[in-house]
Design a protein around this motif. Structure first.
Motif, PDB file in Angstrom:
ATOM      1  N   ASP A 134       0.826  -1.208   0.000  1.00 61.13           N
ATOM      2  CA  ASP A 134       0.000   0.000   0.000  1.00 61.13           C
ATOM      3  C   ASP A 134       0.861   1.259   0.000  1.00 61.13           C
ATOM      4  OD1 ASP A 134      -2.453  -1.308  -0.103  1.00 61.13           O
ATOM      5  OD2 ASP A 134      -2.556  -1.521   2.068  1.00 61.13           O
ATOM      6  N   LEU A 135       1.991   1.214   0.718  1.00 58.89           N
ATOM      7  CA  LEU A 135       2.895   2.365   0.711  1.00 58.89           C
ATOM      8  C   LEU A 135       3.503   2.568  -0.675  1.00 58.89           C
ATOM      9  CD1 LEU A 135       4.798   1.704   4.064  1.00 58.89           C
ATOM     10  CD2 LEU A 135       3.127   3.529   3.658  1.00 58.89           C
ATOM     11  N   VAL A 136       3.891   1.476  -1.309  1.00 58.64           N
ATOM     12  CA  VAL A 136       4.466   1.572  -2.653  1.00 58.64           C
ATOM     13  C   VAL A 136       3.463   2.205  -3.602  1.00 58.64           C
ATOM     14  CG1 VAL A 136       5.268   0.231  -4.634  1.00 58.64           C
ATOM     15  CG2 VAL A 136       6.093  -0.314  -2.338  1.00 58.64           C
ATOM     16  N   SER A 137       2.183   1.837  -3.479  1.00 58.75           N
ATOM     17  CA  SER A 137       1.154   2.441  -4.331  1.00 58.75           C
ATOM     18  C   SER A 137       1.118   3.949  -4.158  1.00 58.75           C
ATOM     19  CB  SER A 137      -0.223   1.844  -4.008  1.00 58.75           C
ATOM     20  OG  SER A 137      -0.299   0.498  -4.405  1.00 58.75           O
ATOM     21  N   VAL A 138       1.223   4.396  -2.918  1.00 60.67           N
ATOM     22  CA  VAL A 138       1.171   5.836  -2.645  1.00 60.67           C
ATOM     23  C   VAL A 138       2.311   6.562  -3.354  1.00 60.67           C
ATOM     24  CG1 VAL A 138       1.408   7.588  -0.845  1.00 60.67           C
ATOM     25  CG2 VAL A 138      -0.038   5.579  -0.446  1.00 60.67           C
ATOM     26  N   PHE A 139       3.503   5.979  -3.327  1.00 60.46           N
ATOM     27  CA  PHE A 139       4.674   6.695  -3.839  1.00 60.46           C
ATOM     28  C   PHE A 139       5.049   6.337  -5.277  1.00 60.46           C
ATOM     29  CE2 PHE A 139       4.979   6.993   0.742  1.00 60.46           C
ATOM     30  CZ  PHE A 139       5.147   8.359   0.885  1.00 60.46           C
ATOM     31  N   GLU A 140       4.461   5.284  -5.821  1.00 62.50           N
ATOM     32  CA  GLU A 140       4.764   4.900  -7.193  1.00 62.50           C
ATOM     33  C   GLU A 140       3.611   5.186  -8.147  1.00 62.50           C
ATOM     34  OE1 GLU A 140       7.658   1.902  -8.339  1.00 62.50           O
ATOM     35  OE2 GLU A 140       8.245   3.942  -7.858  1.00 62.50           O
ATOM     36  N   ALA A 141       2.364   5.039  -7.666  1.00 63.31           N
ATOM     37  CA  ALA A 141       1.216   5.065  -8.574  1.00 63.31           C
ATOM     38  C   ALA A 141       0.423   6.363  -8.542  1.00 63.31           C
ATOM     39  CB  ALA A 141       0.276   3.898  -8.256  1.00 63.31           C
TER      40      ALA A 141
END
Length: 397
Positions: A134-141
């Motif tokens: 979920d964190l990766v989604s925030v910063f990548e997507a």
């Protein structure tokens, strides 16, 4: 790297910290989020821990001690494996729940970059390791306004390119000028280049039974000649050239050459169309009502339509994928088949909706659009919009 944003997200997700780890560039996500050089030489393990509050901490090998110098925080170094483990445990002191690029049961393999042994090591220190998905989604997507604008500009240009491709097929067939699937691909690539668009591979033009192969790629040697009566599928994707932050536009349309669709073709198209629209409606309804919606839920909405029509066994891929700087990005996919994607379709993200039904040796139909979600505000509800034209009927070419 935006340290304040990362720490704010950690607090929002009730996490004690985010542990980044790499060896030999096994984790490209870490390099992008931290703003590190993705081409740098890395032969030894490094760790970077961002706590929810306070100063980040680095642990690097002494012979590559400068690897994380571009990042803020205190630094420690190791040489032996015993020293690494002792100092890593000290670095994580006070943190109980830690995010890493890990996915339980490898459910979201797109973020599962950390090896099982390293996760075991962190757990042996009494830490609870959870997925950073979920964190990766925030910063990548999550996209900026500029990136969203690049998507709409790519949409405008690529829709015109696709229209010219259909026209080229029709004119060639009617004039008895031989044209192959590969010829169409080459024509579309040339038109994209003229329009200031770039693609990493493709596009795809599939005629007749080749359209039943969802990842078919025509070559000069094996390409099929397109004739009157053929069923045609074109899958095309591109983004603005010369802008490293640009976002892709990715669509699929289908049609028939020189005739009306058969009853069976019309039935399958209508089923795919209705499945696509069911996923679109589920996402739009959730955003208007202010409800979170996960990728698997949108997939279920489309898949139910195809399954109820009796064609579930012929829908063999997920309903859609995240779109960002990468064509298949690290945000939520519309997927409850290949994976159970529990990641949320976050505001200001882009993704495809592309159900399909494929009959090997006969034909296949996929209808693909892109959507962008927008957050709510005190003045208006959230929204989820389709970013280009929506195919409602099979094309007559």
């Amino acid at each position: 790297m935006n340290l304040n944003a990362i720490q704010s997200a950690l607090r929002e997700h009730k996490l004690d910290g985010w542990l980044f780890y790499d060896h030999h560039h096994r984790d490209p996500i870490a390099y992008r989020i931290l703003g590190l050089d993705e081409d740098s030489f890395v032969s030894r393990r490094w760790f970077y821990f961002i706590p929810a509050d306070g100063e980040p901490r680095k642990l690097v090998h002494r012979i590559e001690s400068g690897k994380l110098d571009s990042l803020p925080g205190t630094k420690d170094a190791y040489s032996s494996w015993q020293e690494l483990e002792n100092k890593l445990e000290a670095m994580l002191d006070g943190a109980a729940t830690i995010a890493m690029q890990y996915s339980p049961r490898n459910a979201i393999m797109y973020v599962a970059m950390v090896d099982a042994g390293t996760v075991e090591l962190i757990r042996s220190m009494g830490k609870k390791v959870i997925s950073s998905a979920d964190l990766v989604s925030v910063f990548e997507a999550v996209l900026t306004d500029h990136q969203i604008a690049t998507h709409f500009e790519a949409q405008r240009r690529l829709d015109a390119v696709l229209a010219s491709g259909w026209k080229q097929i029709g004119e060639s067939v009617r004039s008895n000028t031989p044209i192959t699937e590969f010829d169409v691909v080459e024509f579309l690539k040339q038109e994209m280049e003229k329009s200031g668009l770039w693609t990493d591979h493709g596009p795809n033009c599939s005629a007749g039974p080749n359209s039943a192969d969802s990842h078919y790629e025509p070559t000069r040697e094996t390409s099929r000649v397109i004739r009157t009566g053929d069923f045609i599928l074109i899958d095309i994707w591109a983004k603005l050239a010369n802008d490293p932050t640009a976002i892709w536009y990715d669509i699929t349309w289908t049609g028939v050459v020189g005739r009306d669709p058969t009853t069976r073709e019309q039935l399958i198209f209508n089923t795919v169309r209705d499945a696509r629209d069911a996923a679109i409606e589920a996402i739009q309804r959730a955003y208007v009502q202010g409800r979170p919606i996960a990728g698997w839920q949108a997939d279920d909405a489309a898949r139910a339509v195809i399954r109820d029509a009796g064609f579930g066994d012929f829908f063999t891929h997920r309903t859609g994928h995240n779109i960002e700087v990468s064509l298949h990005g690290n945000g939520a996919h519309l997927d409850n088949l290949e994976t159970h994607d529990e990641r949320l379709l976050l505001p200001n993200t882009c993704f495809s909706v592309e159900p399909g039904i494929y009959f090997p040796g006969e034909f296949g139909i996929r209808s693909e659009v892109n959507m962008i979600t927008r957050p709510s505000s005190p003045e208006h509800a959230g929204s989820a919009i389709v970013t280009g034209p929506i195919q409602r009927e099979l094309l007559r070419i």
